[in-house]
Enzyme design. Structure first.
Site, short mmCIF file in Angstrom:
data_model
loop_
_atom_site.label_atom_id
_atom_site.label_comp_id
_atom_site.label_asym_id
_atom_site.label_seq_id
_atom_site.Cartn_x
_atom_site.Cartn_y
_atom_site.Cartn_z
N HIS A 317 0.81 -1.22 0.00
CA HIS A 317 0.00 0.00 0.00
C HIS A 317 0.84 1.27 0.00
CE1 HIS A 317 -3.34 -2.68 1.03
NE2 HIS A 317 -4.09 -1.73 0.53
N GLY A 318 1.99 1.23 0.63
CA GLY A 318 2.79 2.45 0.62
C GLY A 318 4.12 2.27 1.33
#
Lengths: 472, 298
Positions: A317-318
């Site tokens: 996701h990041g």
């Protein structure tokens, strides 16, 4: 708004063109769509498409170790691009921090680059193609244009669903005719997605943003409300996008996979991940969890496999420790749930069994699971680990304090929006005949469409805000 | 393809247009029947107040210019149109709308440091749509809000976006006392800790600056006296591009400019401020008293 002009032109053009030109039309439209965000980054997408196309074609020509090396080369190319653009600066930041802690003066330089939009999504979709060809579940696609379209198909290019080649490639070759049922269903799906995004998610985003960005000056109860709002916001934002993507594809006759199945009505964390971002969780299940041995291994290895999958999901996701912690929380809760399930299967303590039975009462289980998932969202939303723990601390220690409120009308609209979305989910879950958009009575269907349109015009937040998952 | 599908689409589009017009009509009637509330007050200020002295600006204008003191001193009706979180673009649209209803004698425009800097969301003007619907903004102005704003405004509903409950709610209850409407909102005196970090801002956005020049032009064309003023702020200003540009532009255009930044003659100490950028009621009164001395005779 630009999409409302782009979409009908592309759809109309698709049906007006002869079948043999349609792939080209969709590919050109998808390129234009991608280049709308940052034109130069189409080259990155082009490079991965060319590599994976040739790897796919050659995988059937080679045997033994050569095939394996070819697959590894493709994975390295895809993951390498992801690593450079998404994780390099994160890695450098951590290494530099380590150097500083050790008192060393050495510093690695940062890259001054922007993350290409939807990079994680199309990279994973491209990887699923080469893996499936390697496994022999999919014949390599010889038509370069069709393969490029599989990676670039505009409705799902920037935020999924992450499709598999088996379910998509053949659809581009089928002759699609104008089907009023598909068009009607697709348009209604898009309208519902737009409602969730503009009326519900973007409204809640205002409250969440003001509370989280200035958390030091907020009370614990305000942050609890903001976190609850964020749980709804991210669901409406992402599932709204998925609905728009599925609807846009459906009007042209394409079926994209369902990405959300009423996730907040899940009774446990395992159930939640069968309902939330299904295309990603099934990707990790098929390409990471099962190859690691899944649950057909010793208990310790099983727990390790679960943890690996969720940590990878977090980092997907990041590039931030907050996402790692978010993944870790989900991983640990999933392991705990699996262990309880295992314990429940064996004969044992009657009191504990009765307690487990109580917690497995669906309404209570849904509320508990929602609370756990919502707690984990704190780490997903927070800008950094310090902020996340600061917010958790306030939520735990200063919960008995006044709540920051917007105007009464704002709160009323926010709560009404949440009630509509969750109400619709409950009606679908328990098969109540409340699916007004798909009601058997034409007048009810039309009235519902009108109400949704008016609702968007009157209560939508028109601020050109992007979808949260575009950043991944 | 069956013909019924096309008819359904036609019915749906026709129904949507009809519903949009009907809701628009209901909202328009509600606006006319308002008795109180923020929108009623704003509508009153724009269409009926007919003030001779008009104060335009953002929250600083709203909280700094005590128009009651201005009225007492000048014996002219004064009205404060300061709006939280608005830029020069909104001040320009507001002035254009005001001029449609009446011509004031004096316009005071409050400019704060950094007003012409950074990126600006021109969508800030949208909450004013229900008030300015009689005086449509022209194409260029709408383009600043969004390239599709003109298309969106074909919908009669859209102009009431997110204002429906407030407007409908204001049609009930006790009628507001119009004589008490001044637009000025005093901030309470509270002991707060203020930081005195210096302002050093060189950002500049020419599209915002363009509307500052438009305000000057509008006042000149309507033969209205304009005073541009920068009211006090707690932070010392080292350099601010907006203020430098305003000084130059006012000099060129022959517009009076009063700058209270770094003013050491008045006692604008921490006790006069609510926060670094806003005076409290005590500070606002002291500032307004001084500002009145600089007003031209009527």
């Amino acid at each position: 708004m630009e999409f409302l002009i782009f979409y009908p032109i592309v759809t109309l053009g698709y049906f007006l063109l002869a079948q043999k030109y349609r792939w080209f039309w969709l590919l050109a439209a998808s390129c234009y769509f991608y280049m709308f965000f940052k034109p130069i980054y189409i080259l990155i997408l082009g490079v991965t498409i060319v590599i994976d196309y040739f790897v796919g074609v050659n995988l059937v020509k080679f045997k033994g170790k050569k095939r394996k090396w070819l697959l590894v080369a493709s994975i390295i190319a895809n993951v390498g691009i992801l690593a450079v653009f998404k994780y390099y600066n994160f890695f450098v930041g951590n290494v530099n921090a380590l150097f500083a802690t050790a008192g060393m003066g050495a510093r690695l330089g940062y890259l001054n680059i922007l993350l290409p939009i939807g990079l994680s999504f199309h990279t994973f979709q491209a990887m699923s193609y080469t893996i499936e060809v390697y496994r022999g579940n999919q014949q390599p696609e010889k038509h370069f244009g069709i393969y490029a379209l599989y990676v670039m198909f505009y409705p799902q290019l920037v935020a999924g669903p992450i499709e598999r080649p088996q379910s998509m490639l053949h659809q581009f070759k089928e002759k699609k005719t104008f089907n009023q049922a598909d068009v009607s269903y697709g348009l209604k799906l898009m309208l519902w997605g737009l409602f969730k995004k503009i009326v519900v998610a973007d409204r809640l985003a205002v409250y969440v943003g003001s509370a989280y960005d200035n958390y030091i000056n907020q009370t614990g109860s305000t942050l609890i409300v903001a976190t609850f709002f964020f749980a709804i916001q991210i669901y409406c934002d992402f599932s709204g996008y998925s609905d728009i993507a599925r609807g846009a594809a459906k009007t042209m006759g394409f079926d994209l996979m369902i990405n959300f199945r009423r996730p907040y009505l899940a009774a446990n964390i395992t159930d939640f991940w069968r309902r939330w971002h299904i295309s990603l969780s099934s990707w990790f299940k098929d390409y990471v969890y099962f190859p690691l041995g899944g649950n057909k291994v010793r208990l310790v290895q099983w727990c390790r496999n679960i943890l690996i999958v969720f940590l990878l999901s977090g980092i997907w996701h990041g590039a931030n420790w907050t996402f790692v912690i978010w993944g870790l929380i989900h991983g640990l809760v999933t392991i705990a749930h699996k262990l309880v399930e295992k314990f429940d299967e064996k004969p044992g303590n009657v009191f504990v069994k009765k307690l487990l039975l109580l917690f497995s009462w669906k309404p209570l289980a849904v509320v508990i699971n929602f609370a756990i998932v919502t707690f984990a969202w704190v780490f997903f939303r927070a800008a950094n680990v310090e902020q996340a723990f600061g917010i958790v601390g306030k939520m735990l220690l200063h919960a008995n304090a006044p709540i920051f409120g917007k105007t009464g009308a704002w709160m009323l609209l926010a709560c009404a929006g949440i009630a509509i979305v969750l109400g619709a989910d409950m009606a679908e879950e328990y098969r109540l005949k409340l699916a007004l958009l798909h009601h058997s009575n034409t007048a009810v269907r039309m009235a519902s469409v009108l109400m949704l349109c008016l609702g968007i015009l009157l209560f939508g937040i028109f601020r050109n805000s992007s979808f949260i998952y575009f950043q991944f | 393809m069956k013909l019924t599908f096309i008819w359904r689409v036609v019915f749906l589009v026709a129904g949507l247009i009809l519903a949009d017009r009907m809701v628009g009509w209901v909202m328009h009637s509600a606006i006319q029947r308002q008795r109180n509330g923020v929108y009623y007050e704003f509508k009153y200020k724009v269409t009926q107040a007919k003030a001779a002295i008009v104060v335009l600006g953002s929250s600083r204008a709203n909280h700094h210019y005590n128009v009651n003191l201005i009225e007492e001193a000048t014996h002219e009706k004064a009205m404060n149109y300061g709006q939280d979180g608005t830029s020069v673009f909104t001040h320009y649209i507001l002035l254009k709308t005001l001029l449609h209803w009446h011509k004031p004698k004096l316009v005071v425009l409050d400019i704060k440091p950094g007003d012409f800097g950074g990126t600006q969301n021109f969508n800030e003007v949208a909450p004013l749509y229900p008030i300015i619907d009689e005086v449509a903004m022209d194409g260029d102005d709408l383009n600043m809000v969004s390239p599709f704003e003109k298309i969106k405004l074909y919908s009669q509903c859209y102009r009431y976006n997110n204002q429906v409950l407030e407007i409908l709610g204001s049609t009930r209850g006790k009628p507001a006392d119009t004589s008490a409407i001044t637009g000025y909102s005093a901030l309470p005196v509270k002991s707060v800790v203020l930081d005195n970090l210096t302002i050093n801002d060189s950002s500049f956005n020419s599209s915002i600056y363009k509307y500052f020049k438009q305000i000057i032009l509008l006042c000149k064309q309507a033969n209205i006296r304009l005073i541009v003023c920068t009211s006090p702020c707690y932070r010392p200003v080292v350099f601010d591009r907006t203020i430098a540009v305003v000084e130059t532009e006012c000099k060129i255009s022959g517009v009076e400019y009063i700058n209270y930044l770094n003013n050491t003659l008045l006692p604008f100490d921490a006790g006069m401020f609510k926060d670094e950028m806003h005076l409290n009621t005590k500070g606002a009164d002291a500032f307004t008293q001084d500002f009145i001395k600089r007003l031209p005779p009527f």
